[in-house]
Motif scaffolding. Structure first.
Motif, short mmCIF file in Angstrom:
data_model
loop_
_atom_site.label_atom_id
_atom_site.label_comp_id
_atom_site.label_asym_id
_atom_site.label_seq_id
_atom_site.Cartn_x
_atom_site.Cartn_y
_atom_site.Cartn_z
N ILE A 192 -43.59 -37.55 94.47
CA ILE A 192 -43.43 -38.97 94.09
C ILE A 192 -43.84 -39.81 95.31
O ILE A 192 -43.10 -39.92 96.28
CB ILE A 192 -41.97 -39.27 93.71
CG1 ILE A 192 -41.49 -38.25 92.68
CG2 ILE A 192 -41.80 -40.69 93.18
CD1 ILE A 192 -40.06 -37.85 92.85
N PRO A 193 -45.04 -40.40 95.28
CA PRO A 193 -45.56 -41.06 96.49
C PRO A 193 -44.80 -42.32 96.90
O PRO A 193 -44.81 -42.68 98.07
CB PRO A 193 -47.00 -41.43 96.11
CG PRO A 193 -47.26 -40.87 94.77
CD PRO A 193 -45.98 -40.42 94.16
N SER A 194 -44.12 -43.00 95.96
CA SER A 194 -43.54 -44.31 96.30
C SER A 194 -42.28 -44.23 97.17
O SER A 194 -41.85 -45.22 97.74
CB SER A 194 -43.19 -45.08 95.02
OG SER A 194 -42.29 -44.31 94.24
N VAL A 195 -41.67 -43.05 97.27
CA VAL A 195 -40.41 -42.93 98.01
C VAL A 195 -40.68 -43.06 99.52
O VAL A 195 -41.68 -42.55 100.02
CB VAL A 195 -39.74 -41.56 97.72
CG1 VAL A 195 -38.43 -41.41 98.49
CG2 VAL A 195 -39.49 -41.42 96.22
N CYS A 196 -39.82 -43.76 100.21
CA CYS A 196 -39.99 -43.89 101.66
C CYS A 196 -38.66 -43.88 102.39
O CYS A 196 -37.60 -43.86 101.77
CB CYS A 196 -40.82 -45.10 102.02
SG CYS A 196 -40.45 -46.55 101.11
N THR A 202 -43.21 -41.58 103.35
CA THR A 202 -43.10 -40.12 103.31
C THR A 202 -43.46 -39.54 101.96
O THR A 202 -43.97 -38.44 101.86
CB THR A 202 -41.65 -39.70 103.59
OG1 THR A 202 -40.81 -40.39 102.67
CG2 THR A 202 -41.23 -40.05 105.01
N GLY A 203 -43.15 -40.28 100.88
CA GLY A 203 -43.16 -39.67 99.55
C GLY A 203 -42.04 -38.64 99.46
O GLY A 203 -41.38 -38.34 100.46
N MET A 204 -41.80 -38.16 98.24
CA MET A 204 -40.76 -37.14 98.05
C MET A 204 -41.34 -35.96 97.28
O MET A 204 -41.93 -36.13 96.22
CB MET A 204 -39.60 -37.74 97.24
CG MET A 204 -38.52 -36.75 96.89
SD MET A 204 -37.35 -37.42 95.70
CE MET A 204 -36.39 -38.49 96.71
N PHE A 213 -45.95 -40.16 89.57
CA PHE A 213 -45.75 -38.92 90.33
C PHE A 213 -46.87 -37.95 89.96
O PHE A 213 -47.60 -38.20 88.99
CB PHE A 213 -44.38 -38.30 90.01
CG PHE A 213 -44.24 -37.78 88.61
CD1 PHE A 213 -44.55 -36.46 88.28
CD2 PHE A 213 -43.78 -38.61 87.59
CE1 PHE A 213 -44.41 -36.00 86.99
CE2 PHE A 213 -43.64 -38.15 86.29
CZ PHE A 213 -43.96 -36.84 85.99
N ARG A 214 -47.00 -36.91 90.76
CA ARG A 214 -47.97 -35.89 90.35
C ARG A 214 -47.35 -34.50 90.47
O ARG A 214 -46.44 -34.28 91.29
CB ARG A 214 -49.27 -36.01 91.13
CG ARG A 214 -49.22 -35.74 92.58
CD ARG A 214 -50.66 -35.83 93.14
NE ARG A 214 -50.73 -35.22 94.47
CZ ARG A 214 -50.59 -35.91 95.58
NH1 ARG A 214 -50.40 -37.21 95.56
NH2 ARG A 214 -50.68 -35.28 96.75
N VAL A 215 -47.85 -33.60 89.64
CA VAL A 215 -47.32 -32.24 89.63
C VAL A 215 -48.19 -31.40 90.56
O VAL A 215 -49.42 -31.50 90.54
CB VAL A 215 -47.34 -31.67 88.19
CG1 VAL A 215 -46.87 -30.23 88.17
CG2 VAL A 215 -46.46 -32.52 87.28
N VAL A 216 -47.54 -30.58 91.40
CA VAL A 216 -48.26 -29.70 92.32
C VAL A 216 -48.03 -28.28 91.83
O VAL A 216 -46.88 -27.81 91.80
CB VAL A 216 -47.72 -29.87 93.76
CG1 VAL A 216 -48.58 -29.10 94.74
CG2 VAL A 216 -47.63 -31.34 94.15
N LEU A 217 -49.11 -27.61 91.43
CA LEU A 217 -48.92 -26.35 90.70
C LEU A 217 -49.02 -25.09 91.55
O LEU A 217 -48.67 -24.01 91.11
CB LEU A 217 -49.95 -26.26 89.56
CG LEU A 217 -49.69 -27.22 88.39
CD1 LEU A 217 -50.86 -27.22 87.44
CD2 LEU A 217 -48.40 -26.85 87.68
N THR A 218 -49.50 -25.24 92.79
CA THR A 218 -49.72 -24.04 93.60
C THR A 218 -49.08 -24.17 94.98
O THR A 218 -48.84 -25.28 95.46
CB THR A 218 -51.24 -23.81 93.82
OG1 THR A 218 -51.74 -24.94 94.55
CG2 THR A 218 -51.99 -23.67 92.51
N ILE A 253 -35.41 -44.64 100.49
CA ILE A 253 -35.56 -45.68 99.46
C ILE A 253 -36.09 -44.97 98.21
O ILE A 253 -37.27 -44.66 98.09
CB ILE A 253 -36.48 -46.82 99.95
CG1 ILE A 253 -35.91 -47.44 101.24
CG2 ILE A 253 -36.64 -47.88 98.86
CD1 ILE A 253 -34.47 -47.97 101.14
N HIS A 254 -35.13 -44.70 97.32
CA HIS A 254 -35.41 -43.95 96.09
C HIS A 254 -36.02 -44.85 95.03
O HIS A 254 -35.60 -45.99 94.87
CB HIS A 254 -34.11 -43.38 95.51
CG HIS A 254 -33.48 -42.30 96.34
ND1 HIS A 254 -33.95 -41.01 96.32
CD2 HIS A 254 -32.42 -42.31 97.17
CE1 HIS A 254 -33.19 -40.27 97.13
NE2 HIS A 254 -32.27 -41.03 97.66
N SER A 255 -36.92 -44.25 94.25
CA SER A 255 -37.54 -45.01 93.15
C SER A 255 -36.66 -45.00 91.91
O SER A 255 -36.91 -45.75 90.97
CB SER A 255 -38.86 -44.33 92.81
OG SER A 255 -38.61 -42.95 92.56
#
Ligand SMILES: Cc1cc2nc3c(=O)[nH]c(=O)nc-3n(C[C@H](O)[C@H](O)[C@H](O)COP(=O)(O)OP(=O)(O)OC[C@H]3O[C@@H](n4cnc5c(N)ncnc54)[C@H](O)[C@@H]3O)c2cc1C
Length: 369
Positions: free
Chosen positions: A145-149, A86-88, A122-127, A49-51
């Motif tokens: 992107i936490p909302s994806v399931c 799950t988030g993406m 969404f949040r950026v993961v830098l490492t 389920i895409h946002s």
């Protein structure tokens, strides 16, 4: 005489439209060639389920995925359909420095800009460590992107079908449409089991939508068919510990979201889909390579072919791919749904509202009694 006749009532989109229209008190005939629902593309996808994050802002895909995913998630919560939160993670793999880091990092950067425009959290993961806290994979950075399931598709489909029937929609299964006559005020839809009359005709026939459009006197659309194969990752979530969807960073205007992997509601893990011409399944090494970019330890024996689905895509002259949902004729009303490829599952309830809106409020004149 029905208010609306839907060709393709056994697909997730046709079924969602039947539910929506019947819910508004319209009499609905949902016509399906297979003996049961969900026998074609609606069953052969990633169940994500895409946002709308991957979509170009301002397109119908972006708008209806955002609206549709919100509706599906709420529906699933209310009705007890299993959802995996799950988030993406869209990630840049290790080893990209040699294999074109800048292309991947550039793609990620463009997705970041696009995501901000869409106002999808969404949040950026830098490492690499940050990535590891989300999924046990080798990657340098990413966007999460936490909302994806991921949804239990069979239950969703069954509930939509039950709702539609309860609201009065009639389903005609095993009824392939073989011809359509256009009369002054209605359509006569000929099936292998007999004729059904409906004022508004809705073409939601998925891979056959182009043919149905022509049968109903509509335009001849240019459609591309793209095959997507999936492999199962043996041992599933338990063995690999992957509980999130892992996607590669693709340039924003690319035709596919790339070969990704992730969990399903039954505990299995799948990798796919590829994107090849209909008669040319992608060979196994393509999937192995895609998996190894994030999971270097994976071997040929860990993957087993599972299934393939086909996307029907309409690409406009400007190279953009979008859903086409159009009122082709006012009298009698005829609505075409063409090129409902990904994220059509996520968008299905949004598409249903959009079509109902076209019929009830805007484009289509009130039904003659
Ligand atoms: C590989 C792949 C991965 C995807 N992944 C995702 C994803 O993760 N998330 C997402 O949101 N979307 C995804 N999609 C897209 C999604 O699966 C589709 O957008 C959606 O299933 C389209 O539903 P539909 O009802 O329009 O089509 P269909 O499911 O194809 O339904 C059309 C129906 O029309 C019927 N029909 C055809 N001709 C006739 C006729 N002559 N008479 C009567 N009935 C007829 C067919 O039998 C069929 O049941 C993916 C698609 C593919 C191929």
């Amino acid at each position: 005489m029905f208010d609306a006749g839907i060709v393709g009532g056994g697909g997730i989109v046709g079924c969602a439209i039947a539910r929506e229209l019947a819910g508004h008190g319209l009499s609905v005939a949902a016509i399906e060639k297979h003996p049961t629902a969900c026998q074609e593309t609606s069953a052969l996808n990633s169940r994500v389920i895409h946002s709308g994050f991957h979509e170009i802002p301002g397109t119908l895909k972006a708008e209806l995925a955002r609206e549709g995913s919100r509706l599906i998630i709420r529906y699933a919560e209310e009705r007890g359909v299993k959802l995996l939160r799950t988030g993406m993670l869209i990630a840049v793999p290790h080893g990209s420095i040699r294999a074109g880091l800048w292309r991947e990092a550039g793609a990620l950067w463009k997705m970041w800009a696009q995501g901000r425009q869409q106002k999808i959290p969404f949040r950026v993961v830098l490492t690499a460590g940050g990535v590891q806290r989300i999924a046990p994979i080798q990657a340098m950075s990413g966007i999460f992107i936490p909302s994806v399931c991921v949804i239990d598709l069979e239950t969703l489909m069954q509930l939509l079908l039950n709702d539609a029937k309860t609201a009065g929609a009639q389903f005609f299964f095993g009824s392939e449409v073989i011809g359509i006559d256009v009369q002054a005020s209605h359509h006569v839809i000929h099936t292998i089991r007999g004729a059904i009359e409906a004022r508004t005709l809705i073409n939601s026939a998925g891979l056959a939508a182009k043919e149905i459009s022509q049968m109903a006197g509509g335009p001849k659309y240019d459609i591309e068919f793209v095959r997507g194969d999936y492999y199962e990752m043996k041992g599933g979530i338990e063995r690999w510990g992957i509980r999130t969807l892992v996607y590669p960073a693709m340039p924003p205007r690319s035709r596919s979201k790339g070969i990704h992997f992730g969990p399903r509601t039954d505990g299995r893990l799948y990798i796919g889909p590829s994107a090849t011409p209909l008669s040319e399944p992608a060979p196994k090494p393509v999937f192995l390579e895609a998996a190894r970019r994030f999971l270097p330890q994976i071997s040929d024996d860990d993957l087993e072919w599972s299934y393939a689905g086909v996307r029907s895509t309409r690409v406009a002259e400007n190279g953009k791919s979008d859903f086409t949902i159009r009122l082709e004729r006012q009298t009698p009303p005829f609505i075409n749904l063409i090129g409902i490829d990904s994220p059509g599952l996520s968008a299905s309830m949004g598409i249903a509202r959009y079509v109902a809106e076209m019929i009830l409020r805007r484009s289509v004149p009130p039904m003659a009694q």
